[in-house]
Enzyme design. Structure first.
Site, mmCIF file in Angstrom:
data_model
loop_
_atom_site.group_PDB
_atom_site.id
_atom_site.type_symbol
_atom_site.label_atom_id
_atom_site.label_comp_id
_atom_site.label_asym_id
_atom_site.label_seq_id
_atom_site.Cartn_x
_atom_site.Cartn_y
_atom_site.Cartn_z
ATOM 1 N N LEU A 33 0.813 -1.216 0.000
ATOM 2 C CA LEU A 33 0.000 0.000 0.000
ATOM 3 C C LEU A 33 0.847 1.267 0.000
ATOM 4 O O LEU A 33 1.892 1.335 0.640
ATOM 5 C CB LEU A 33 -0.914 0.000 1.226
ATOM 6 C CG LEU A 33 -1.821 -1.245 1.341
ATOM 7 C CD1 LEU A 33 -2.653 -1.154 2.608
ATOM 8 C CD2 LEU A 33 -2.716 -1.384 0.120
ATOM 9 N N HIS A 37 -3.416 4.218 -2.372
ATOM 10 C CA HIS A 37 -4.386 3.309 -1.735
ATOM 11 C C HIS A 37 -5.001 3.979 -0.502
ATOM 12 O O HIS A 37 -6.200 3.871 -0.259
ATOM 13 C CB HIS A 37 -3.699 2.025 -1.271
ATOM 14 C CG HIS A 37 -3.073 1.219 -2.355
ATOM 15 N ND1 HIS A 37 -1.713 1.079 -2.491
ATOM 16 C CD2 HIS A 37 -3.618 0.492 -3.363
ATOM 17 C CE1 HIS A 37 -1.443 0.293 -3.519
ATOM 18 N NE2 HIS A 37 -2.579 -0.064 -4.080
ATOM 19 N N ARG A 187 4.498 -0.595 -8.532
ATOM 20 C CA ARG A 187 5.575 -1.005 -9.446
ATOM 21 C C ARG A 187 6.707 0.029 -9.512
ATOM 22 O O ARG A 187 7.770 -0.289 -10.045
ATOM 23 C CB ARG A 187 5.013 -1.269 -10.847
ATOM 24 C CG ARG A 187 4.161 -2.531 -10.902
ATOM 25 C CD ARG A 187 3.887 -2.990 -12.312
ATOM 26 N NE ARG A 187 3.291 -4.308 -12.350
ATOM 27 C CZ ARG A 187 1.986 -4.561 -12.449
ATOM 28 N NH1 ARG A 187 1.126 -3.566 -12.525
ATOM 29 N NH2 ARG A 187 1.536 -5.807 -12.469
#
Ligand code: PAF
Length: 283
Positions: A33, A37, A187
């Site tokens: 997270l 998020h 990512r």
């Protein structure tokens, strides 16, 4: 905060909350997270009384050779962050809990799932739709929260909810960016120092299109070409696509209407990043 791993435990916990007349929100995630998020969680906290977050790296939305095995995971840290936000329930199923060994029925995203990300990642949106549909069926929330960062995903999920008459309201939240403009993504952790520096090129390309549009340029092809040129100027970036599309159909547009969406995808080394921005034509 309760952590459960079985669908049955989720159903029991949500049932108890519903009996207390609580409004239920779900924030589906794949974990690792970040502030993006957490912005969804905070939005959910502002709109509902009982907040469920799912953490599940969904194997069916990764293609062969993609990063399912190496996708970053840090459940302990995720749990701490969610506890601090006042989340009520964290659902952390295993793949075996989510998918029966002989499960064959999936949710087809339709033509929107074949464009852009779907063209580069065949089957990706079928995996997303299937898991999101299952999560919505398990939790049965009143509201479900998704980020605009994955804009195509958001559009497809809204369509799925409409087309399948799912009883949930889909809420979206704006992209959260680093100070230099890079959109937050799990990512980003894959990027080397040089790639991280170069990765801002996606945002710069979007800003170039935005600035041209605000200056009165209305040709979607002109804006897309300007984005491509911007990416081409960054030696560490390889363009997948850059386009200005209709925000509902994700299809190409000729001239900018009231609003459009600029979308871009590029590879920095072996890391594939996507980003997007609403584009409005200036006077
Ligand atoms: O956006 C994501 O993190 C995932 O695609 C989602 C919506 C949690 C489904 O696995």
């Amino acid at each position: 905060m309760e952590r459960v791993a079985s669908k049955e435990e989720v159903r029991q916990a949500v049932l108890a909350a519903r009996r207390e007349d609580k409004r239920i929100a779900l924030v589906p995630t794949m974990g690792m997270l970040h502030e993006g998020h957490l912005s969804l969680v905070r939005a959910a906290c502002g709109r509902a009384d009982y907040i469920a977050v799912s953490i599940f790296v969904n194997p069916t939305q990764f293609g062969p050779g993609e990063d399912f095995e190496t996708y970053p995971r840090d459940l302990e840290r995720d749990m701490e962050l969610l506890r601090a936000e006042g989340v009520d329930l964290v659902f952390t199923p295993t793949p075996a809990e989510m998918y029966a060994g002989d499960a064959h029925v999936t949710v087809a995203p339709g033509p929107l799932g074949e464009l852009w990300e779907g063209a580069v990642r065949p089957g990706h949106f079928a995996g997303v739709c299937t898991v999101v549909c299952k999560l919505l069926n398990i939790v049965q929330p009143n509201l479900a929260f998704f980020g605009e960062k994955d804009f195509q995903q958001l559009v497809i999920i809204k369509r799925m909810v409409r087309d399948l008459d799912l009883s949930v309201r889909v809420e979206s939240c704006p992209i959260i960016r680093e100070p230099d403009g890079l959109a937050l993504s799990s990512r980003n952790a894959y990027l080397s120092v040089d790639e991280r520096r170069a990765a801002t090129v996606l945002y710069r390309a979007l800003r170039t299109a935005e600035t041209l549009a605000l200056g009165g340029e209305s040709g979607a092809a002109v804006l897309a070409e300007a984005m491509r040129e911007c990416i081409a100027d960054e030696p560490l970036a390889a363009l997948d696509y850059a386009a200005v599309v209709d925000p509902a159909t994700l299809g190409p547009i000729g001239a900018l209407d009231a609003s459009a969406r600029a979308i871009v995808a590029a590879r920095l080394g072996s890391t594939r990043l996507i980003d997007n921005m609403q584009i409005t034509r200036g006077a």
